[in-house]
Design a protein around this motif. Structure first.
Motif, PDB file in Angstrom:
ATOM      1  N   SER A   1      36.852  45.521 161.953  1.00  0.00           N
ATOM      2  CA  SER A   1      36.025  44.328 162.081  1.00  0.00           C
ATOM      3  C   SER A   1      34.557  44.670 161.813  1.00  0.00           C
ATOM      4  O   SER A   1      33.955  45.482 162.519  1.00  0.00           O
ATOM      5  CB  SER A   1      36.176  43.736 163.491  1.00  0.00           C
ATOM      6  OG  SER A   1      35.243  42.707 163.700  1.00  0.00           O
TER       7      SER A   1
ATOM      8  N   ASP B   1      32.050  42.647 162.234  1.00  0.00           N
ATOM      9  CA  ASP B   1      31.261  42.114 163.346  1.00  0.00           C
ATOM     10  C   ASP B   1      31.243  43.082 164.527  1.00  0.00           C
ATOM     11  O   ASP B   1      30.202  43.278 165.168  1.00  0.00           O
ATOM     12  CB  ASP B   1      31.825  40.762 163.790  1.00  0.00           C
ATOM     13  CG  ASP B   1      31.654  39.688 162.720  1.00  0.00           C
ATOM     14  OD1 ASP B   1      30.769  39.863 161.866  1.00  0.00           O
ATOM     15  OD2 ASP B   1      32.401  38.701 162.749  1.00  0.00           O
TER      16      ASP B   1
ATOM     17  N   SER C   1      27.962  44.951 165.998  1.00  0.00           N
ATOM     18  CA  SER C   1      27.545  44.807 167.400  1.00  0.00           C
ATOM     19  C   SER C   1      27.407  46.157 168.076  1.00  0.00           C
ATOM     20  O   SER C   1      26.501  46.368 168.891  1.00  0.00           O
ATOM     21  CB  SER C   1      28.545  43.929 168.160  1.00  0.00           C
ATOM     22  OG  SER C   1      29.823  44.540 168.192  1.00  0.00           O
TER      23      SER C   1
END
Length: 352
Positions: free
Chosen positions: A331, A333, A337
């Motif tokens: 991922s 994202d 993060s």
């Protein structure tokens, strides 16, 4: 004078980390190296009696049916579909082939073997046509349409077999799942042939572009003149055909057909393999090579669990944990993060 770095160019480590096959390939490599560390002879290969033997060969041979099913599942998912009936289709195909071939012990085939194999694959393709028509013509949701055959398929297979496990005594049939060609299992050549045909069809013709267009936006693809309905039906047919081919390999390998247990939970493993390989469940983006890596990861993990003595009851839990970790690493994202969280922490460990 300092040389400014072109912001449009990224370093090769970043490009490697961003490649969709990086994490599946790394996962498979770490699993193999871990097995090699625990068992020094795990990665060893031996040439005996004109054949190549070793755990790596066994993993590839045992993963062949799952690879075939995963390839078909990849194309269906790429077109925003899903087929959870592949396990039942495998059972139907194996049962049809076994019923047409099975004779008494020491007896020959009841019908010519090429006819039995062709009939099994044709029945599997008809199952795919049924699924495709329910999705495209009847407008059913893919999971509901294929759930019908998932439930009824094993009943059909049991009707064909009379509720019995059909044992096969015809040695030429065993070659599909147990034979060797050029020192390697014949099943690997079957997988290679299917992969080669798919590569040509998806990269040397417009089919690959059409599949991506259908998965990205079916309505826009239809407006643009793409025969979305016909292609979608064809993808379901191919998915079922690949499951039927896997049924031939499985029944040949175990020399029998068990309508109740053959291909049990195979649809879940196929979906796991596809997602591990980086194919989006929302359609549009897919990777055949990634699905092959995903199937090899699942088979390697299963081999690892059995080799280190882990109780098979927690096999599914380990698979789920692995999928969870790999999907998080895939991922963008999640990685972004995590990078942001690390940047906010100074060297002393306190938040800014």
């Amino acid at each position: 004078m300092a040389v400014e770095r072109d912001p449009g160019r990224t370093s090769w480590p970043r490009r490697a980390l961003a490649h969709p096959l990086f994490w599946p390939a790394l996962t498979l490599l770490l699993l193999l190296l871990g097995n090699g560390a625990l068992n020094p002879g795990f990665l060893a290969l031996q040439w005996r009696e004109g054949h190549l033997y070793g755990n790596l060969i066994d993993i590839g041979n045992r993963a062949a049916p799952l690879i075939l099913v995963s390839l078909g599942m990849t194309l269906v998912i790429a077109a925003r579909g899903l087929d959870i009936s592949v396990g039942a289709v495998l059972a139907i195909s194996a049962t049809v082939a076994a019923w047409m071939i099975a004779g008494g012990e020491g007896a020959g085939s009841r019908l010519p073997m090429p006819l039995a194999v062709a009939a099994a694959l044709a029945v599997a393709a008809l199952c795919g046509l049924w699924n495709g028509l329910l999705v495209v013509r009847a407008g059913m949701q893919p999971i509901v349409a294929t759930l019908i055959l998932m439930v009824a398929g094993r009943g059909i297979a049991q009707l064909i077999s009379g509720g019995q496990i059909l044992t096969i005594y015809y040695p030429p049939y065993f070659y599909f799942g147990n034979g060797y060609l050029l020192g390697l299992p014949f099943s690997l050549f079957v997988v290679a042939a299917v992969c080669g045909l798919l590569y040509v069809a998806l990269n040397r013709t417009a089919l690959g572009l059409f599949v991506r267009a259908i998965g990205g936006n079916p309505l826009a693809a239809h407006v643009a003149g793409v025969p979305a309905r016909a292609i979608t039906i064809g993808l379901y047919v191919f998915c079922a055909f690949s499951a039927g081919l896997a049924g031939i390999l499985v029944s040949s390998n175990v020399r029998s057909a068990d309508a109740n247990n053959a291909g049990q939970l195979l649809e879940l493993d196929a979906i796991l393999a596809v997602t591990l390989g980086g194919t989006l469940l929302t359609g549009g983006r897919f990777s055949l090579a990634g699905s092959v890596l995903g199937a090899l990861i699942i088979q390697t993990l299963t081999t690892t669990i059995y080799s280190i003595g882990v109780p098979p009851q927690i096999n599914l839990m380990v698979k789920a944990a692995l999928v969870f970790v790999v999907m998080l690493l895939q991922s963008a994202d999640f990685r972004a993060s995590m990078r942001g969280l690390l940047r906010r922490r100074p060297a002393g460990g306190e938040m800014r």
